[in-house]
Scaffold this motif. Sequence first.
Motif, mmCIF file in Angstrom:
data_model
loop_
_atom_site.group_PDB
_atom_site.id
_atom_site.type_symbol
_atom_site.label_atom_id
_atom_site.label_comp_id
_atom_site.label_asym_id
_atom_site.label_seq_id
_atom_site.Cartn_x
_atom_site.Cartn_y
_atom_site.Cartn_z
ATOM 1 N N MET A 1 0.854 -1.190 0.000
ATOM 2 C CA MET A 1 0.000 0.000 0.000
ATOM 3 C C MET A 1 0.886 1.234 0.000
ATOM 4 N N ARG A 2 0.492 2.232 -0.745
ATOM 5 C CA ARG A 2 1.255 3.474 -0.824
ATOM 6 C C ARG A 2 0.544 4.582 -0.046
ATOM 7 N N PHE A 3 1.362 5.472 0.498
ATOM 8 C CA PHE A 3 0.840 6.571 1.298
ATOM 9 C C PHE A 3 1.395 7.888 0.773
ATOM 10 N N ILE A 4 0.571 8.926 0.844
ATOM 11 C CA ILE A 4 0.966 10.236 0.343
ATOM 12 C C ILE A 4 0.794 11.259 1.455
ATOM 13 N N SER A 5 1.699 12.215 1.517
ATOM 14 C CA SER A 5 1.613 13.241 2.557
ATOM 15 C C SER A 5 0.432 14.165 2.272
ATOM 16 N N THR A 6 -0.098 14.771 3.320
ATOM 17 C CA THR A 6 -1.235 15.667 3.140
ATOM 18 C C THR A 6 -0.870 16.891 2.304
ATOM 19 N N SER A 7 0.423 17.182 2.203
ATOM 20 C CA SER A 7 0.869 18.274 1.326
ATOM 21 C C SER A 7 0.901 17.848 -0.130
ATOM 22 N N GLY A 8 0.876 16.517 -0.350
ATOM 23 C CA GLY A 8 0.963 15.986 -1.707
ATOM 24 C C GLY A 8 2.378 15.900 -2.245
ATOM 25 N N ASN A 9 3.371 16.188 -1.422
ATOM 26 C CA ASN A 9 4.755 16.273 -1.904
ATOM 27 C C ASN A 9 5.547 14.975 -1.773
ATOM 28 N N TYR A 10 5.068 14.030 -0.954
ATOM 29 C CA TYR A 10 5.876 12.835 -0.677
ATOM 30 C C TYR A 10 5.007 11.587 -0.741
ATOM 31 N N GLU A 11 5.583 10.525 -1.291
ATOM 32 C CA GLU A 11 4.908 9.237 -1.364
ATOM 33 C C GLU A 11 5.843 8.159 -0.811
ATOM 34 N N VAL A 12 5.312 7.307 0.086
ATOM 35 C CA VAL A 12 6.140 6.299 0.751
ATOM 36 C C VAL A 12 5.367 4.990 0.863
ATOM 37 N N ASP A 13 6.070 3.936 1.327
ATOM 38 C CA ASP A 13 5.409 2.660 1.575
ATOM 39 C C ASP A 13 4.933 2.590 3.025
ATOM 40 N N LEU A 14 4.309 1.487 3.380
ATOM 41 C CA LEU A 14 3.726 1.332 4.713
ATOM 42 C C LEU A 14 4.762 1.462 5.810
ATOM 43 N N ARG A 15 5.904 0.792 5.637
ATOM 44 C CA ARG A 15 6.909 0.798 6.696
ATOM 45 C C ARG A 15 7.425 2.202 6.974
ATOM 46 N N GLN A 16 7.709 2.959 5.919
ATOM 47 C CA GLN A 16 8.216 4.310 6.123
ATOM 48 C C GLN A 16 7.154 5.202 6.742
ATOM 49 N N ALA A 17 5.914 5.047 6.306
ATOM 50 C CA ALA A 17 4.832 5.866 6.870
ATOM 51 C C ALA A 17 4.632 5.568 8.346
ATOM 52 N N ALA A 18 4.767 4.291 8.724
ATOM 53 C CA ALA A 18 4.533 3.898 10.107
ATOM 54 C C ALA A 18 5.696 4.240 11.024
ATOM 55 N N LEU A 19 6.922 4.044 10.544
ATOM 56 C CA LEU A 19 8.083 4.276 11.396
ATOM 57 C C LEU A 19 8.442 5.751 11.510
ATOM 58 N N THR A 27 4.305 17.171 7.364
ATOM 59 C CA THR A 27 2.907 16.795 7.220
ATOM 60 C C THR A 27 2.719 15.301 7.493
ATOM 61 N N LEU A 28 1.466 14.873 7.515
ATOM 62 C CA LEU A 28 1.126 13.495 7.865
ATOM 63 C C LEU A 28 0.753 12.695 6.619
ATOM 64 N N TYR A 29 0.691 11.380 6.791
ATOM 65 C CA TYR A 29 0.403 10.497 5.662
ATOM 66 C C TYR A 29 -1.044 10.007 5.667
ATOM 67 N N LEU A 30 -1.547 9.800 4.457
ATOM 68 C CA LEU A 30 -2.842 9.178 4.214
ATOM 69 C C LEU A 30 -2.665 8.128 3.119
ATOM 70 N N PRO A 31 -3.550 7.129 3.050
ATOM 71 C CA PRO A 31 -3.479 6.209 1.913
ATOM 72 C C PRO A 31 -3.606 6.963 0.590
ATOM 73 N N LYS A 32 -2.760 6.616 -0.366
ATOM 74 C CA LYS A 32 -2.836 7.264 -1.679
ATOM 75 C C LYS A 32 -4.145 6.936 -2.367
ATOM 76 N N SER A 33 -4.588 5.698 -2.200
ATOM 77 C CA SER A 33 -5.890 5.276 -2.703
ATOM 78 C C SER A 33 -6.409 4.200 -1.771
ATOM 79 N N LEU A 34 -7.718 3.993 -1.795
ATOM 80 C CA LEU A 34 -8.324 3.028 -0.895
ATOM 81 C C LEU A 34 -8.980 1.907 -1.686
ATOM 82 N N PRO A 35 -8.687 0.660 -1.326
ATOM 83 C CA PRO A 35 -9.382 -0.449 -1.971
ATOM 84 C C PRO A 35 -10.816 -0.539 -1.477
ATOM 85 N N ARG A 36 -11.684 -1.094 -2.277
ATOM 86 C CA ARG A 36 -13.066 -1.323 -1.870
ATOM 87 C C ARG A 36 -13.182 -2.696 -1.214
ATOM 88 N N ILE A 37 -13.963 -2.738 -0.163
ATOM 89 C CA ILE A 37 -14.217 -4.009 0.502
ATOM 90 C C ILE A 37 -14.998 -4.926 -0.447
#
Length: 433
Positions: A1-19, A27-37
């Motif tokens: 899963m990829r994550f993007i900063s709320t500023s839109g300037n940075y994209e990282v993987d789960l481990r980097q976003a969590a650590l 700024t903080l991270y959010l999922p870049k996109s969300l899968p549907r259940i």
Amino acid sequence: MRFISTSGNYEVDLRQAALHCFAPDGTLYLPKSLPRIPRALFNNIGEMTLDEVGYVVMNTLLYRDLSSADIKDVVEMALNFPMPMVNISANLGVLELFHGPTLAFKDVSARFLAALLQKWDKMRTQRFQVLTATTGNTGGAIANAFAGMGRVEVMVLYPRSALSRLQSAQFTTIGRNIHAVEVSGTIAQCKKMVYQACCDHTLDGEVIVTCANTQNILRILAQIVPFFWAYAQLKAANLPADGFNVAIPCGNLSNLVSAVLAKRMGLPIGKIIAGCNANDDFVRLLHGEITIDKVNANSRRTLASAMDTGYPTNIHRILALYNNDLAALRADIEAYAISDDVIAEMVVSSHDELHYEADPHTAVALAAAAQSPSDGYSVVMATAHPAKSLDTMTAITGRAVELPLQLTKFMGRPIPPIKIAPSYQAFRKLLTN
């Protein structure tokens, strides 16, 4: 899963976003996109257990990052206590999220965070420092989740004189790898010191530093599960499920972010109702009374003390989810400011009229739900056991609250906290000793 900063300037993987929690620009991270259940989940969700619902949700989110076996382990470690739904009127239910080890909903995400971090090998080979700032329930939940964990040290920062004896006892009596840090300042200063440590790259190589507050995206992701579980229990009880409203006690807005993410994953939520106490800048922002640059960093003390925060940690996540479009935000979310007088009235009326014992934080959400014009069935997220606000409940009701067994274990002699000034220089010395 990829994550993007709320500023839109940075994209990282789960481990980097969590650590790392914070992007290089703060700024903080959010999922870049969300899968549907998967639609199949909704076909038989009323017959599923909490573990089964949690596994489907988390596997849908994290299947690219963790094995199915690891996800199953993490879910079972995090969700090993009940979350019952109590129907208290024809159109109102309460989802009790406080049956975990510290009797607060934060046990869900704290235990998920601790369980998932254990899956990463780096935790076993390098000194790891987990930091959290608290005004009440967070400190106890994080301390309990990480107690005795390997090479991990936990520092719980809290403002001097801001916590009750019971609140502080939940992390000052544990010892081992849990260290209480009393700061002669405000919660805003505690948060700032945590932020500075997480962004201090001069610490790299000495210690891995991460934040266990809801700046950490793993806690936001974990809190998605209870919303799906609420829907499952409505289905199981043949109560109105599709389009149900959720009412949430809101301080740092983490559960609000999780509710929005759950809805975007396909959960058929109607209105999301945010109940805030007198720290009401999010309400004023939503109503267009102030702009984001006018949100106050200071907090006021209220009866719902665990929600006493100035600048809400997750306010930029909420805005980013709606591209800063307040009209779009208002289409999904209602927000209400609940005064101490109304909190006290709701605690009393909930007991006398609905025969339900609500703590002050749950009372905020009950009061917000009562003010909402939204039709249909509403589920209030009950975030803390009444005993967590022992003195406040007694003052409001005149009745004693029985202390559950989970809390009696914290009644030992507290270990004196480390006392520091609200300066990063003083805090950094602790981290490097």
